[in-house]
Design a protein around this motif. Structure first.
Motif, PDB file in Angstrom:
ATOM      1  N   GLY A  12       0.844  -1.185   0.000  1.00 32.61           N
ATOM      2  CA  GLY A  12       0.000   0.000   0.000  1.00 32.61           C
ATOM      3  C   GLY A  12       0.877   1.231   0.000  1.00 32.61           C
ATOM      4  O   GLY A  12       2.099   1.160  -0.187  1.00 32.61           O
ATOM      5  N   ASP A  34       3.382  -8.197  -1.651  1.00 30.91           N
ATOM      6  CA  ASP A  34       1.963  -8.019  -1.346  1.00 30.91           C
ATOM      7  C   ASP A  34       1.204  -9.268  -1.781  1.00 30.91           C
ATOM      8  O   ASP A  34       1.541  -9.883  -2.793  1.00 30.91           O
ATOM      9  CB  ASP A  34       1.392  -6.791  -2.070  1.00 30.91           C
ATOM     10  CG  ASP A  34       0.096  -6.316  -1.446  1.00 30.91           C
ATOM     11  OD1 ASP A  34       0.134  -5.382  -0.634  1.00 30.91           O
ATOM     12  OD2 ASP A  34      -0.971  -6.879  -1.778  1.00 30.91           O
ATOM     13  N   GLY A  41      -2.822  -1.126  -2.401  1.00 30.70           N
ATOM     14  CA  GLY A  41      -3.738  -1.296  -1.275  1.00 30.70           C
ATOM     15  C   GLY A  41      -5.067  -0.628  -1.561  1.00 30.70           C
ATOM     16  O   GLY A  41      -5.745  -0.964  -2.540  1.00 30.70           O
ATOM     17  N   ARG A  42      -5.438   0.363  -0.738  1.00 34.02           N
ATOM     18  CA  ARG A  42      -6.712   1.059  -0.942  1.00 34.02           C
ATOM     19  C   ARG A  42      -6.623   2.166  -1.992  1.00 34.02           C
ATOM     20  O   ARG A  42      -7.617   2.867  -2.218  1.00 34.02           O
ATOM     21  CB  ARG A  42      -7.241   1.589   0.397  1.00 34.02           C
ATOM     22  CG  ARG A  42      -7.705   0.465   1.309  1.00 34.02           C
ATOM     23  CD  ARG A  42      -8.491   0.969   2.513  1.00 34.02           C
ATOM     24  NE  ARG A  42      -7.724   1.774   3.413  1.00 34.02           N
ATOM     25  CZ  ARG A  42      -6.898   1.304   4.347  1.00 34.02           C
ATOM     26  NH1 ARG A  42      -6.714  -0.008   4.465  1.00 34.02           N
ATOM     27  NH2 ARG A  42      -6.244   2.104   5.160  1.00 34.02           N
ATOM     28  N   SER A  98      -5.179   3.207  -8.869  1.00 32.44           N
ATOM     29  CA  SER A  98      -4.279   2.074  -9.116  1.00 32.44           C
ATOM     30  C   SER A  98      -3.144   2.472 -10.047  1.00 32.44           C
ATOM     31  O   SER A  98      -1.983   2.099  -9.825  1.00 32.44           O
ATOM     32  CB  SER A  98      -5.046   0.898  -9.724  1.00 32.44           C
ATOM     33  OG  SER A  98      -5.862   0.270  -8.772  1.00 32.44           O
ATOM     34  N   TRP A 264     -14.445  -3.545   2.103  1.00 30.26           N
ATOM     35  CA  TRP A 264     -13.138  -3.289   2.702  1.00 30.26           C
ATOM     36  C   TRP A 264     -13.226  -3.649   4.188  1.00 30.26           C
ATOM     37  O   TRP A 264     -13.896  -2.965   4.957  1.00 30.26           O
ATOM     38  CB  TRP A 264     -12.738  -1.826   2.561  1.00 30.26           C
ATOM     39  CG  TRP A 264     -12.430  -1.408   1.161  1.00 30.26           C
ATOM     40  CD1 TRP A 264     -13.233  -0.700   0.321  1.00 30.26           C
ATOM     41  CD2 TRP A 264     -11.220  -1.657   0.441  1.00 30.26           C
ATOM     42  NE1 TRP A 264     -12.610  -0.495  -0.883  1.00 30.26           N
ATOM     43  CE2 TRP A 264     -11.378  -1.076  -0.841  1.00 30.26           C
ATOM     44  CE3 TRP A 264     -10.030  -2.318   0.745  1.00 30.26           C
ATOM     45  CZ2 TRP A 264     -10.372  -1.142  -1.805  1.00 30.26           C
ATOM     46  CZ3 TRP A 264      -9.036  -2.379  -0.215  1.00 30.26           C
ATOM     47  CH2 TRP A 264      -9.202  -1.786  -1.474  1.00 30.26           C
TER      48      TRP A 264
END
Length: 321
Positions: A12, A34, A41-42, A98, A264
Protein backbone atom coordinates in the motif's frame (compact mmCIF):
# COMPACT_ATOMS: atom_id res chain seq x y z
CA UNK A 1 18.42 -18.45 -1.59
CA UNK A 2 17.60 -14.80 -2.26
CA UNK A 3 18.88 -12.31 0.32
CA UNK A 4 17.60 -8.76 0.75
CA UNK A 5 18.64 -5.89 2.98
CA UNK A 6 15.02 -5.02 3.69
CA UNK A 7 11.75 -6.79 2.95
CA UNK A 8 8.62 -4.65 3.07
CA UNK A 9 5.42 -6.63 3.52
CA UNK A 10 2.39 -4.73 2.23
CA UNK A 11 2.47 -2.69 -1.00
CA UNK A 12 0.00 0.00 0.00
CA UNK A 13 1.05 3.64 0.15
CA UNK A 14 3.07 3.27 3.38
CA UNK A 15 5.06 0.36 1.95
CA UNK A 16 5.60 2.06 -1.41
CA UNK A 17 6.67 5.32 0.25
CA UNK A 18 9.12 3.51 2.55
CA UNK A 19 10.64 1.67 -0.41
CA UNK A 20 10.98 4.87 -2.46
CA UNK A 21 12.64 6.64 0.47
CA UNK A 22 15.07 3.77 1.11
CA UNK A 23 16.06 3.75 -2.56
CA UNK A 24 16.69 7.51 -2.38
CA UNK A 25 18.91 6.83 0.64
CA UNK A 26 21.00 4.50 -1.49
CA UNK A 27 19.46 1.16 -0.50
CA UNK A 28 19.00 -0.93 -3.64
CA UNK A 29 18.52 -4.47 -2.35
CA UNK A 30 14.89 -4.07 -1.26
CA UNK A 31 11.90 -6.35 -1.85
CA UNK A 32 8.31 -5.06 -1.67
CA UNK A 33 5.75 -7.87 -1.33
CA UNK A 34 1.96 -8.02 -1.35
CA UNK A 35 -0.61 -10.80 -1.36
CA UNK A 36 -2.72 -8.92 -3.92
CA UNK A 37 -2.49 -8.76 -7.69
CA UNK A 38 -1.47 -5.10 -7.76
CA UNK A 39 0.32 -2.50 -5.69
CA UNK A 40 -1.61 0.29 -3.98
CA UNK A 41 -3.74 -1.30 -1.28
CA UNK A 42 -6.71 1.06 -0.94
CA UNK A 43 -5.39 3.10 -3.86
CA UNK A 44 -7.61 0.85 -5.92
CA UNK A 45 -9.32 1.11 -9.31
CA UNK A 46 -11.62 -1.47 -10.87
CA UNK A 47 -12.47 -1.91 -14.56
CA UNK A 48 -16.22 -1.86 -15.23
CA UNK A 49 -17.09 -2.70 -18.88
CA UNK A 50 -15.70 0.25 -20.88
CA UNK A 51 -15.19 2.39 -17.80
CA UNK A 52 -13.58 2.21 -14.40
CA UNK A 53 -14.08 3.24 -10.79
CA UNK A 54 -11.86 4.12 -7.88
CA UNK A 55 -13.33 2.07 -5.06
CA UNK A 56 -10.86 2.75 -2.25
CA UNK A 57 -9.40 6.20 -1.68
CA UNK A 58 -11.09 8.77 -3.91
CA UNK A 59 -8.79 11.69 -3.21
CA UNK A 60 -6.25 12.98 -0.74
CA UNK A 61 -5.50 16.26 1.00
CA UNK A 62 -2.25 17.84 2.12
CA UNK A 63 -1.40 19.30 5.53
CA UNK A 64 2.40 18.93 5.67
CA UNK A 65 5.18 20.58 3.67
CA UNK A 66 6.72 17.13 3.11
CA UNK A 67 3.74 15.79 1.21
CA UNK A 68 3.20 19.15 -0.53
CA UNK A 69 6.69 18.89 -2.02
CA UNK A 70 5.89 15.43 -3.39
CA UNK A 71 2.52 16.58 -4.69
CA UNK A 72 4.14 19.31 -6.76
CA UNK A 73 6.38 16.69 -8.38
CA UNK A 74 3.44 14.37 -9.04
CA UNK A 75 1.54 17.26 -10.65
CA UNK A 76 4.50 17.96 -12.94
CA UNK A 77 4.62 14.28 -13.89
CA UNK A 78 0.91 14.39 -14.79
CA UNK A 79 0.05 11.58 -12.36
CA UNK A 80 -2.44 13.58 -10.29
CA UNK A 81 -4.66 16.65 -10.61
CA UNK A 82 -6.74 18.96 -8.45
CA UNK A 83 -10.24 17.61 -8.37
CA UNK A 84 -12.27 20.03 -6.23
CA UNK A 85 -11.90 22.36 -3.23
CA UNK A 86 -10.46 25.82 -3.95
CA UNK A 87 -9.17 26.66 -0.47
CA UNK A 88 -8.42 23.10 0.63
CA UNK A 89 -7.64 21.14 -2.56
CA UNK A 90 -8.61 17.51 -3.01
CA UNK A 91 -6.17 15.74 -5.30
CA UNK A 92 -6.96 12.64 -7.30
CA UNK A 93 -5.21 10.45 -9.86
CA UNK A 94 -5.46 11.23 -13.56
CA UNK A 95 -5.67 7.56 -14.58
CA UNK A 96 -7.27 6.12 -11.45
CA UNK A 97 -5.67 5.48 -8.08
CA UNK A 98 -4.28 2.07 -9.12
CA UNK A 99 -2.45 3.69 -12.02
CA UNK A 100 -1.01 6.31 -9.68
CA UNK A 101 0.24 3.62 -7.28
CA UNK A 102 1.89 1.79 -10.19
CA UNK A 103 3.73 4.98 -11.15
CA UNK A 104 5.00 5.36 -7.59
CA UNK A 105 6.19 1.74 -7.44
CA UNK A 106 7.61 1.49 -10.95
CA UNK A 107 11.27 1.40 -9.85
CA UNK A 108 10.77 -0.93 -6.87
CA UNK A 109 11.54 -4.66 -6.92
CA UNK A 110 8.08 -6.07 -6.22
CA UNK A 111 6.68 -9.55 -5.64
CA UNK A 112 2.88 -9.70 -5.99
CA UNK A 113 0.59 -12.66 -5.23
CA UNK A 114 3.00 -13.24 -2.32
CA UNK A 115 1.32 -13.79 1.02
CA UNK A 116 3.88 -13.88 3.82
CA UNK A 117 2.73 -16.48 6.36
CA UNK A 118 5.71 -16.84 8.72
CA UNK A 119 8.86 -15.03 9.79
CA UNK A 120 11.64 -16.74 11.73
CA UNK A 121 14.50 -14.85 13.34
CA UNK A 122 17.99 -16.25 12.76
CA UNK A 123 21.57 -15.13 13.16
CA UNK A 124 21.61 -13.19 9.91
CA UNK A 125 18.27 -11.48 10.35
CA UNK A 126 15.00 -13.11 9.32
CA UNK A 127 13.89 -16.03 7.18
CA UNK A 128 10.60 -15.18 5.47
CA UNK A 129 8.13 -17.76 4.16
CA UNK A 130 5.26 -17.20 1.73
CA UNK A 131 2.09 -19.21 1.25
CA UNK A 132 3.25 -20.60 -2.09
CA UNK A 133 6.33 -22.21 -0.53
CA UNK A 134 8.89 -19.53 -1.38
CA UNK A 135 11.41 -18.44 1.24
CA UNK A 136 14.15 -15.85 1.42
CA UNK A 137 16.49 -14.13 3.86
CA UNK A 138 16.23 -10.47 4.90
CA UNK A 139 18.39 -8.36 7.22
CA UNK A 140 15.42 -6.23 8.25
CA UNK A 141 11.63 -6.39 7.85
CA UNK A 142 9.04 -3.62 7.64
CA UNK A 143 5.39 -4.64 8.02
CA UNK A 144 2.85 -2.20 6.59
CA UNK A 145 -0.33 -4.29 6.25
CA UNK A 146 -3.38 -3.42 8.39
CA UNK A 147 -2.61 -4.01 12.07
CA UNK A 148 -4.95 -7.04 12.44
CA UNK A 149 -3.06 -8.79 9.63
CA UNK A 150 0.25 -7.95 11.30
CA UNK A 151 -1.04 -9.46 14.54
CA UNK A 152 -2.08 -12.63 12.71
CA UNK A 153 1.35 -12.95 11.08
CA UNK A 154 3.30 -12.37 14.31
CA UNK A 155 1.21 -14.96 16.15
CA UNK A 156 2.23 -17.54 13.54
CA UNK A 157 5.90 -16.58 13.76
CA UNK A 158 8.32 -17.64 16.52
CA UNK A 159 9.65 -14.14 17.19
CA UNK A 160 10.85 -12.35 20.30
CA UNK A 161 9.08 -8.98 20.30
CA UNK A 162 8.97 -6.08 22.73
CA UNK A 163 5.87 -6.82 24.79
CA UNK A 164 4.80 -3.22 25.32
CA UNK A 165 5.06 -2.46 21.59
CA UNK A 166 3.23 -5.69 20.74
CA UNK A 167 0.32 -4.66 22.97
CA UNK A 168 0.06 -1.33 21.15
CA UNK A 169 -0.33 -3.02 17.78
CA UNK A 170 -2.98 -5.39 19.13
CA UNK A 171 -4.89 -2.37 20.44
CA UNK A 172 -5.44 -0.88 16.96
CA UNK A 173 -9.01 -1.44 15.80
CA UNK A 174 -10.29 -1.10 12.23
CA UNK A 175 -13.80 -0.58 10.94
CA UNK A 176 -15.12 -1.91 7.61
CA UNK A 177 -16.61 -0.04 4.67
CA UNK A 178 -18.98 -1.19 1.94
CA UNK A 179 -18.72 0.34 -1.53
CA UNK A 180 -21.40 -0.16 -4.15
CA UNK A 181 -20.21 0.23 -7.76
CA UNK A 182 -22.85 0.86 -10.45
CA UNK A 183 -22.71 1.30 -14.22
CA UNK A 184 -25.49 3.37 -15.86
CA UNK A 185 -26.79 3.83 -19.40
CA UNK A 186 -27.18 7.60 -19.06
CA UNK A 187 -25.46 10.43 -17.22
CA UNK A 188 -26.29 10.95 -13.56
CA UNK A 189 -27.69 14.07 -11.91
CA UNK A 190 -24.65 14.44 -9.66
CA UNK A 191 -22.79 17.79 -9.75
CA UNK A 192 -20.30 18.69 -12.47
CA UNK A 193 -17.33 17.49 -10.40
CA UNK A 194 -19.11 14.20 -9.74
CA UNK A 195 -18.80 14.32 -5.95
CA UNK A 196 -21.42 14.53 -3.19
CA UNK A 197 -20.77 14.07 0.55
CA UNK A 198 -23.43 16.26 2.14
CA UNK A 199 -27.16 15.89 2.66
CA UNK A 200 -27.13 12.17 1.97
CA UNK A 201 -29.32 9.49 3.51
CA UNK A 202 -28.31 8.12 6.89
CA UNK A 203 -25.44 5.67 6.52
CA UNK A 204 -24.24 7.01 3.14
CA UNK A 205 -20.85 8.73 3.26
CA UNK A 206 -20.26 9.87 -0.33
CA UNK A 207 -21.20 9.43 -4.00
CA UNK A 208 -18.71 9.64 -6.88
CA UNK A 209 -19.45 9.75 -10.60
CA UNK A 210 -16.20 8.61 -12.22
CA UNK A 211 -17.10 9.89 -15.68
CA UNK A 212 -17.50 13.39 -14.26
CA UNK A 213 -14.40 12.84 -12.16
CA UNK A 214 -12.58 12.33 -15.44
CA UNK A 215 -11.26 8.76 -15.18
CA UNK A 216 -14.04 6.73 -16.85
CA UNK A 217 -15.42 6.73 -20.39
CA UNK A 218 -18.62 5.05 -19.18
CA UNK A 219 -20.97 6.31 -16.46
CA UNK A 220 -19.78 4.48 -13.35
CA UNK A 221 -20.66 5.50 -9.80
CA UNK A 222 -19.15 4.50 -6.45
CA UNK A 223 -21.34 4.69 -3.34
CA UNK A 224 -19.51 4.73 -0.01
CA UNK A 225 -21.27 3.66 3.14
CA UNK A 226 -20.28 4.96 6.57
CA UNK A 227 -18.24 2.76 8.90
CA UNK A 228 -20.98 2.40 11.52
CA UNK A 229 -23.54 1.34 8.91
CA UNK A 230 -21.05 -1.04 7.29
CA UNK A 231 -20.20 -2.62 10.62
CA UNK A 232 -23.86 -3.07 11.47
CA UNK A 233 -24.60 -4.85 8.17
CA UNK A 234 -21.21 -6.54 7.68
CA UNK A 235 -21.59 -9.99 6.16
CA UNK A 236 -25.30 -9.71 5.40
CA UNK A 237 -26.38 -10.93 1.97
CA UNK A 238 -28.83 -8.10 1.21
CA UNK A 239 -26.42 -5.16 1.59
CA UNK A 240 -26.68 -4.11 -2.06
CA UNK A 241 -30.49 -3.91 -1.84
CA UNK A 242 -30.23 -1.71 1.24
CA UNK A 243 -27.78 0.61 -0.49
CA UNK A 244 -29.99 1.00 -3.54
CA UNK A 245 -33.00 1.64 -1.33
CA UNK A 246 -31.25 4.58 0.30
CA UNK A 247 -30.34 6.17 -3.04
CA UNK A 248 -33.66 6.01 -4.87
CA UNK A 249 -33.77 9.83 -4.95
CA UNK A 250 -30.41 10.06 -6.71
CA UNK A 251 -30.45 7.29 -9.31
CA UNK A 252 -32.89 5.62 -11.67
CA UNK A 253 -32.11 1.97 -11.07
CA UNK A 254 -33.87 1.04 -14.31
CA UNK A 255 -30.91 2.70 -16.05
CA UNK A 256 -28.37 0.54 -14.24
CA UNK A 257 -26.40 -1.84 -16.47
CA UNK A 258 -24.39 -3.61 -13.78
CA UNK A 259 -23.61 -3.54 -10.09
CA UNK A 260 -20.82 -4.79 -7.86
CA UNK A 261 -20.18 -4.70 -4.13
CA UNK A 262 -16.74 -4.12 -2.64
CA UNK A 263 -16.15 -4.89 1.02
CA UNK A 264 -13.14 -3.29 2.70
CA UNK A 265 -12.61 -5.12 5.97
CA UNK A 266 -9.89 -2.74 7.19
CA UNK A 267 -10.94 0.64 5.84
CA UNK A 268 -10.56 3.05 8.73
CA UNK A 269 -8.79 2.69 12.08
CA UNK A 270 -11.11 3.61 14.91
CA UNK A 271 -8.20 3.43 17.37
CA UNK A 272 -4.89 4.82 16.07
CA UNK A 273 -1.37 5.11 17.50
CA UNK A 274 0.24 8.50 18.06
CA UNK A 275 3.63 7.44 16.74
CA UNK A 276 4.54 6.99 13.06
CA UNK A 277 6.01 3.50 13.47
CA UNK A 278 6.64 0.83 16.10
CA UNK A 279 9.91 -1.05 16.59
CA UNK A 280 8.82 -4.57 17.49
CA UNK A 281 12.31 -6.00 17.81
CA UNK A 282 13.72 -3.14 19.89
CA UNK A 283 16.80 -2.87 17.68
CA UNK A 284 15.35 -1.52 14.43
CA UNK A 285 15.24 -4.82 12.56
CA UNK A 286 11.50 -5.56 12.72
CA UNK A 287 9.39 -2.43 12.33
CA UNK A 288 5.68 -1.79 11.83
CA UNK A 289 4.13 1.18 10.00
CA UNK A 290 0.95 2.15 8.15
CA UNK A 291 -1.89 4.65 7.95
CA UNK A 292 -2.99 3.94 11.54
CA UNK A 293 0.38 5.18 12.88
CA UNK A 294 0.18 8.96 13.22
CA UNK A 295 2.74 11.54 14.20
CA UNK A 296 2.18 13.18 17.58
CA UNK A 297 1.39 16.53 15.94
CA UNK A 298 -1.08 15.06 13.42
CA UNK A 299 -3.99 17.54 13.36
CA UNK A 300 -6.46 15.32 11.52
CA UNK A 301 -6.13 12.48 14.02
CA UNK A 302 -7.35 9.78 11.64
CA UNK A 303 -6.15 7.29 9.05
CA UNK A 304 -5.80 8.71 5.55
CA UNK A 305 -3.47 8.99 2.55
CA UNK A 306 -1.16 11.46 4.28
CA UNK A 307 -0.82 9.44 7.48
CA UNK A 308 0.23 6.41 5.40
CA UNK A 309 2.72 8.52 3.46
CA UNK A 310 4.31 10.05 6.57
CA UNK A 311 4.44 6.72 8.41
CA UNK A 312 6.25 5.08 5.49
CA UNK A 313 8.64 8.01 5.21
CA UNK A 314 9.49 8.04 8.93
CA UNK A 315 9.87 4.25 9.08
CA UNK A 316 12.32 4.37 6.18
CA UNK A 317 14.41 6.99 7.97
CA UNK A 318 14.43 4.82 11.08
CA UNK A 319 15.46 1.70 9.16
CA UNK A 320 18.41 3.32 7.40
CA UNK A 321 21.86 2.38 8.69
Amino acid sequence: MDHYEITIVGAGLAGITAARRLIKQGRKNILLTDKGESVGGRLATRRIAGGCADHGAQFFTVRTDELEEEVQEWLKCGWIKRWFGDHYPRYTAVQGMSGFAKHLASDICTSLHTKVVKIIENEGGYRIYSEDGAEWQSDKVLLTMPAPQIVELIKKSPLDVVEEEWKQIKDIYFEPTYVGIFQFKEQTKLPEDGHVDKGLAEGVERLVDHQKKGISSDVVVSVYMEAEWSRKHYGEDYVMSLIKEKLADYFDWNQALSEQLKRWRYAQARRVKRQPFIDLSGDGRLVVAGDAFLRLNDEAGRTRFESAYLSGKDAAAYLSW
